[in-house]
Design an enzyme around this catalytic site. Structure first.
Site, short mmCIF file in Angstrom:
data_model
loop_
_atom_site.label_atom_id
_atom_site.label_comp_id
_atom_site.label_asym_id
_atom_site.label_seq_id
_atom_site.Cartn_x
_atom_site.Cartn_y
_atom_site.Cartn_z
N GLU A 163 0.84 -1.21 0.00
CA GLU A 163 0.00 0.00 0.00
C GLU A 163 0.87 1.26 0.00
O GLU A 163 0.64 2.20 -0.76
CB GLU A 163 -0.92 -0.03 1.22
CG GLU A 163 -1.72 1.25 1.46
CD GLU A 163 -1.51 1.78 2.86
OE1 GLU A 163 -1.03 2.93 2.97
OE2 GLU A 163 -1.80 1.06 3.84
N GLU A 206 10.22 1.55 1.94
CA GLU A 206 8.92 1.57 2.63
C GLU A 206 8.77 0.39 3.58
O GLU A 206 8.08 0.49 4.58
CB GLU A 206 7.78 1.57 1.61
CG GLU A 206 7.76 2.80 0.71
CD GLU A 206 7.53 4.09 1.49
OE1 GLU A 206 6.75 4.09 2.46
OE2 GLU A 206 8.16 5.11 1.12
ZN LIG Z 1 1.41 2.66 7.05
#
Ligand SMILES: [Zn+2]
Length: 1100
Positions: free
Chosen positions: A150, A225
């Protein structure tokens, strides 16, 4: 589903995780520390109610009023919306056409023929347009794969080739919402904007990102990330870095989150809900790039997507735009089967128990938490069952007087409620309830108490009055559908998803009239029985139940840190010299990539607005001020809006300036007492019931705000020594129930029962528990409040009523209440007497009303008699004019602030695995001119430099700054940060960075325009009717003129590179800078080794 659409307003789902901040409202919670909230250094009027929806008795009659306003809308508009149901497109087949009359929504469900994608197109009159793509993404392990993907999807794509298009959009669009969330079983990408061109720009970037992200080609994205090993020097130890890694470390440091996560796992042992889609920090490093790419190819296919549009834009254009992305895919029905969520059967034959541990700090009392959890259904529920469950949940836990909540709190066995009751956003509904702050030996007593209470309810049922109150509460909110700044269309989408995701009709999920009528009929014939049967079946006799106990561990924090160290050092030992070189090489490559600027060509791929697309005029909302209305001595402020659906939003403010500063820390608890302990002839349960049955909710809060002195030059920084300080009672009701609302206001103000020792102790303990967990979860806001208190009186007042000092006050008040109750009671009583001083109190009273014309006219007689009955002498003395005189708290406050200001580096210790690092000072001294451009530069710093250095490179979940043009106060903050002293270094280099940027901007008008557009976007958020009223009220009370606001807007629009230079020079010379950090003991020790010394304090 019904409670879910309502709760969206207060918290969004408890189970979701967002790409940044907590997924609330348009400007996410992270932003709450910046932007507008710091313009008025105060808590604005509280329009946010914990359970914000209550409504009154004569259901049918009121209903017609709410409907009438809808029917008033021109037929023309309705015709236009109805026409959207005729739109077709050759690439799509129509699956269903439907009108959700409850919300004036005209819906068409399409299937894209080639790709198999489903698209729900909703036409409404709302100009705040919403787009979303939702994918079913059930994870199979705790690597956080869905969550990391995401985040990663938003880091560049085939068409949009910058490193971080998402950030580019954050920087320079008019978005009213821009975020992404991961649930246990789905991932949603959402954008919203009121500007059509902007809206389509945002959609293009998101659609391309979802289907063609850079992340599946370039392992650097996962590294940044998700997780990676960092090493810059062979002699140094290896370190884990990654945004999600640290975000989840923060989550796993919070006992509340640990309990909730473990509770969910315990009742879903067999399906995807058993694993943490957010990611367990100890498992996240196991995620490989191949798994990551595979997950994308399995689930990010149009056939597995649900695409959503809502608002007033053109339907054909929506279809056309999405076809461009969808047509290159062929349908893949297997992804639908692959992602289907399995039902968890209710298979336990007896209740299960587990014990988990949370990290407890040195002196922290060793208390336990527990939660009892039920899996409510293993078959689909009917609309009637869902609504009934929602009302039942409210009956059990909705207010402090609800039977289960009340029984638990009054038992004295713990400090605060856990679990929060019903949660129905996933395939199956669960109910969780428990207590925290429980002594070890009392754990089983709490368990028995919960079960006994439920058994009793199933046998004895609820009273007619209780049912009416809860039912009306739910009904009011369903009809009002007030989502605040959160886009209505998004609320609608999340509501529809609760069915659509599981292959049921998306629109059926939003219709409530029919089940509501069924439920009312059912109650009319057999009263409480429907609820009793449900309690019996789903709770009392349901053996698929677990108890999770969370026990303290003084060694856990250290053990976790040691484990990580051991793991990293054994990795290092296993690596050859050349392996290590490779890691160093990759570390440097990643850092180089992160710190490189995007090329102009890459930047040009991102579609953006131009300055000429922006509105030049600052929005103003109606306001009419009537001083001494009807010779009452009270000032009435009105905001007449076009439509408020028959509802009046009313606040009564009562002045506090006559109190001594010593009594100010009592106010937060005093305001709670006004609402929670009963008033006049009503005991606490009766009062709560009256509020529920007749109004849309009442709340009591504090408003302490610095104001511009009369005649002052608003363009210069103010001293903050002119202040308005009020208690505010706010509520809403339909116009015919307004008498009741006023009556309750008056009762709570003058006749609240202050003499309940047990209740006071209970409320204080709950406050202590809440403040402690917020220090752990939102340390940045604790640090910021502390720093503000060193510079400005308003900040000091916030600190003693909500900061670290307040936590200490609460602890000593608990002791005082227990040791010498009469003394404390005496203080509360005196406080009320002082506020309601017969001679002066009327002059300090304000009534603020927002409503449509018809509402304002209808309630006029009620208002007149309300003003009559208020305490105080109508022809009494005038209160001091605080727009002229310094507020009486100021001299004493300044004396006490001197002590705080002498601290330049404070460290607050809490049990945690992450840090919250703050540094602040005055950017503008009193009397210095503050240009509008300062807002552009500070926003630029936040979304650019700080995002890149603290988050992207530093690996923190957030890095930002706040700036108040009013006071000149500026602060840097980080959120769930793996670094401490390094982050301070980043702050210290910010000014030089800005100086260099100023030069670049000379030749880069587009980058400058981006910064300006984003700042204007912040000014122009979408507001609900009541927010329009309260915004204008706030502007009025701080004595800010429309001319000033327009001037600021003009200056923002005219920002030049030289403004960046000026700002940078100021930042270099930041006046009396100081530091506040919330972190673990170990992190402070580490920082000390690096030469950063702190005055340390334990928070718990
Ligand atoms: Zn997050």
């Amino acid at each position: 589903m019904y409670t879910r659409i309502l709760r969206i307003n207060s918290l969004v789902a408890t189970t979701m995780i967002a790409v940044f901040g907590i997924a609330s409202r348009g400007r996410s919670a992270l932003w709450a520390v910046s932007a507008f909230s710091s313009v008025t250094p105060a808590k604005p009027k509280q329009h946010i109610f914990a359970r914000p929806f209550q409504r009154g008795g004569a259901i049918q009659r009121e209903l017609s009023i709410l409907r009438a306003s809808v029917a008033d809308d021109t037929e023309l508009a309705t015709d236009k919306l109805a026409k959207t149901l005729e739109v077709t497109h050759p690439a799509y087949e129509v699956l269903k056409r439907d009108v959700v009359t409850e919300y004036g929504a005209y819906c068409s469900l399409f299937r894209h023929k080639k790709s198999g994608a489903q698209l729900l197109s909703v036409s409404t009159e709302d100009d705040n347009k919403v787009f979303g793509i939702t994918l079913r993404t059930p994870p199979e392990d705790g690597t956080g794969i869905a969550h990391i993907l995401e985040h990663s999807v938003l880091c560049g794509s085939r068409k949009y080739t910058t490193k971080d298009p998402f950030v580019h959009l954050l920087k320079g669009s008019l978005q009213t919402f821009l975020n992404a969330f991961t649930y246990p079983d789905r991932t949603c990408y959402v954008v919203a904007s009121q500007n059509t061109k902007d809206f389509y720009n945002l959609i293009n970037v998101y659609a391309d990102a979802v289907f063609h992200p850079r992340a599946i080609k370039d392992p650097m994205v996962l590294a940044q990330e998700g997780h990676h090993l960092e090493l810059q020097d062979k002699e140094e130890p290896l370190v884990y870095k990654g945004v999600v890694y640290n975000e989840m470390k923060g989550v796993y440091s919070s006992p509340d989150s640990l309990l909730m996560r473990s509770a969910q796992r315990s009742i879903f042992p067999d399906n995807t809900y058993a694993v943490d889609s957010g990611g367990d920090p100890t498992v996240i490093p196991n995620l490989t790039f191949d798994q990551f790419v595979d997950f994308h190819s399995r689930f990010y296919h149009p056939s597995n997507s649900r695409i959503y549009f809502s608002g007033d834009d053109d339907v054909l254009q929506r279809l056309e735009l999405m076809d461009e992305y969808l047509r290159e895919f062929d349908a893949a029905p297997e992804t639908v089967d692959d992602s289907r969520i399995e039902w968890q059967p209710k298979r336990y034959t007896e209740p299960q128990r587990t014990v988990e541990y949370y990290p407890a700090g040195g002196d922290q009392p060793e208390t336990h938490s527990l939660s009892i959890n039920w899996l409510l259904n293993d078959r689909p529920l009917s609309a009637l069952e869902e609504l009934t469950l929602g009302v039942l949940d409210h009956l059990l836990t909705g207010t402090t007087s609800s039977v289960l909540r009340k029984t638990l709190m009054e038992s004295g066995l713990g400090d605060a409620i856990t679990g929060g009751g019903l949660s129905d956003e996933l395939l199956q509904a669960v109910f969780m309830i428990g207590l925290k702050g429980v002594a070890k030996d009392d754990v089983s007593k709490v368990e028995d108490l919960i079960l006994d209470t439920l058994r009793k309810v199933s046998e004895e049922g609820f009273t007619e009055d209780d049912i009416a109150s809860s039912l009306n509460t739910i009904e009011f909110s369903l009809r009002e559908f007030n989502t605040g700044s959160f886009p209505k269309g998004l609320s609608f989408m999340l509501g529809s998803m609760s069915k659509w995701l599981y292959e049921e009709s998306p629109t059926d999920a939003l219709k409530f009239e029919e089940p509501l009528q069924q439920l009312k009929d059912e109650i009319a014939t057999s009263g409480s029985k429907i609820f009793q049967d449900m309690v019996k079946e789903m709770l009392v006799e349901n053996m698929h139940r677990t108890t999770v106990e969370l026990a303290p561990s003084k060694t856990l924090e250290e053990e976790q840190a040691e484990d990580e160290k051991r793991r990293l050092s054994s990795i290092k030992e296993s690596l050859s010299d050349s392996d290590l070189d490779k890691i160093i090489d990759e570390t440097n490559k990643l850092l180089a990539l992160q710190s490189a600027d995007d090329s102009p060509e890459d930047r040009a791929t991102i579609p953006s607005l131009e300055l000429s697309d922006l509105k030049r005029e600052q929005a103003e909302y109606p306001i009419a001020v009537s001083e001494n209305e009807n010779n009452s001595g009270v000032t009435v402020v009105r905001h007449e809006l076009v439509s408020t659906s028959g509802i009046a939003y009313v606040s009564l403010a009562v002045d506090l300036s006559s109190l001594s500063l010593d009594d100010v820390p009592l106010l937060p608890i005093f305001t709670k007492l006004m609402k929670e302990t009963g008033a006049g002839d009503y005991d606490s349960v009766q009062l709560s019931r009256e509020i529920g049955t007749h109004t849309g909710g009442i709340s009591v809060g504090l408003m302490t705000t610095a104001v511009y002195p009369r005649g002052a030059d608003e363009s210069v920084s103010a001293s903050g020594e002119n202040m308005q300080t009020k208690i505010v009672i706010s509520g809403k009701a339909t116009s015919e129930k307004i008498d009741k609302l006023f009556l309750l206001f008056n009762l709570m103000l003058t006749d609240a029962r202050l003499d309940s020792k047990a209740k006071v102790v209970e409320l204080l303990k709950e406050s202590r528990s809440r403040l402690e967990s917020s220090a752990q979860r939102s340390g940045h806001s604790v640090a910021n409040t502390r720093m503000k208190a060193r510079y400005r009186v308003g900040g000091y007042v916030d600190e003693i009523t909500g900061g670290v000092s307040y936590l200490n006050t609460v602890k000593s008040l608990i002791k005082l209440a227990e040791d010498d109750w009469p003394a404390l009671l005496n203080r509360f009583e005196n406080l009320r007497k002082t506020i309601l001083n017969e001679r002066t109190c009327r002059s300090g009273m304000l009534v603020d009303i927002t409503g449509e014309k018809k509402v304002l006219d209808t309630i006029k007689p009620s208002l007149d008699s309300f003003l009559d009955t208020l305490p105080g002498d109508a022809s009494g003395e005038k209160l001091t004019d605080f727009y002229k005189e310094v507020h009486p708290w100021v001299p004493e406050a300044k004396k006490r602030m001197a002590e705080l200001s002498s601290e330049t580096s404070e460290g607050f210790i809490v049990p945690t695995q992450v840090s919250y690092v703050g540094k602040a000072g005055l950017l503008f001294k009193e009397g210095e001119r503050v240009p509008g451009s300062a807002q552009v530069v500070s926003r630029f710093l936040r979304t650019g430099y700080l995002w890149d250095h603290v988050r992207v490179m530093g690996g923190a979940y957030g890095g930002f700054c706040t700036f108040s043009p009013f006071s000149g106060f500026f602060s840097f903050l980080s959120y769930r940060d793996p670094n401490l002293h390094k982050t301070l270094d980043v702050y210290d280099a910010a000014a030089d960075y800005l100086l260099s940027v100023a030069d670049t901007l000379e030749n880069d008008p587009e980058a400058l325009a981006t910064a300006i557009i984003g700042t204007i976007g912040d000014l122009d958020g979408a507001l609900s009717p009541d927010q329009k009223g309260s915004t204008q009220f706030q502007r009025w009370i701080i004595n800010e003129s429309p001319e000033h606001r327009q001037r600021i807007r003009d200056e923002i629009l005219a920002t030049k590179p030289s403004d960046f230079r000026e700002f940078a020079e100021r930042l270099k010379k930041l006046s009396n800078p100081s530091i506040a950090v919330v972190s673990s003991k170990a992190a402070f020790e580490e920082a000390a080794k690096n030469g950063k010394k702190f005055t340390l304090k334990e928070i718990f």
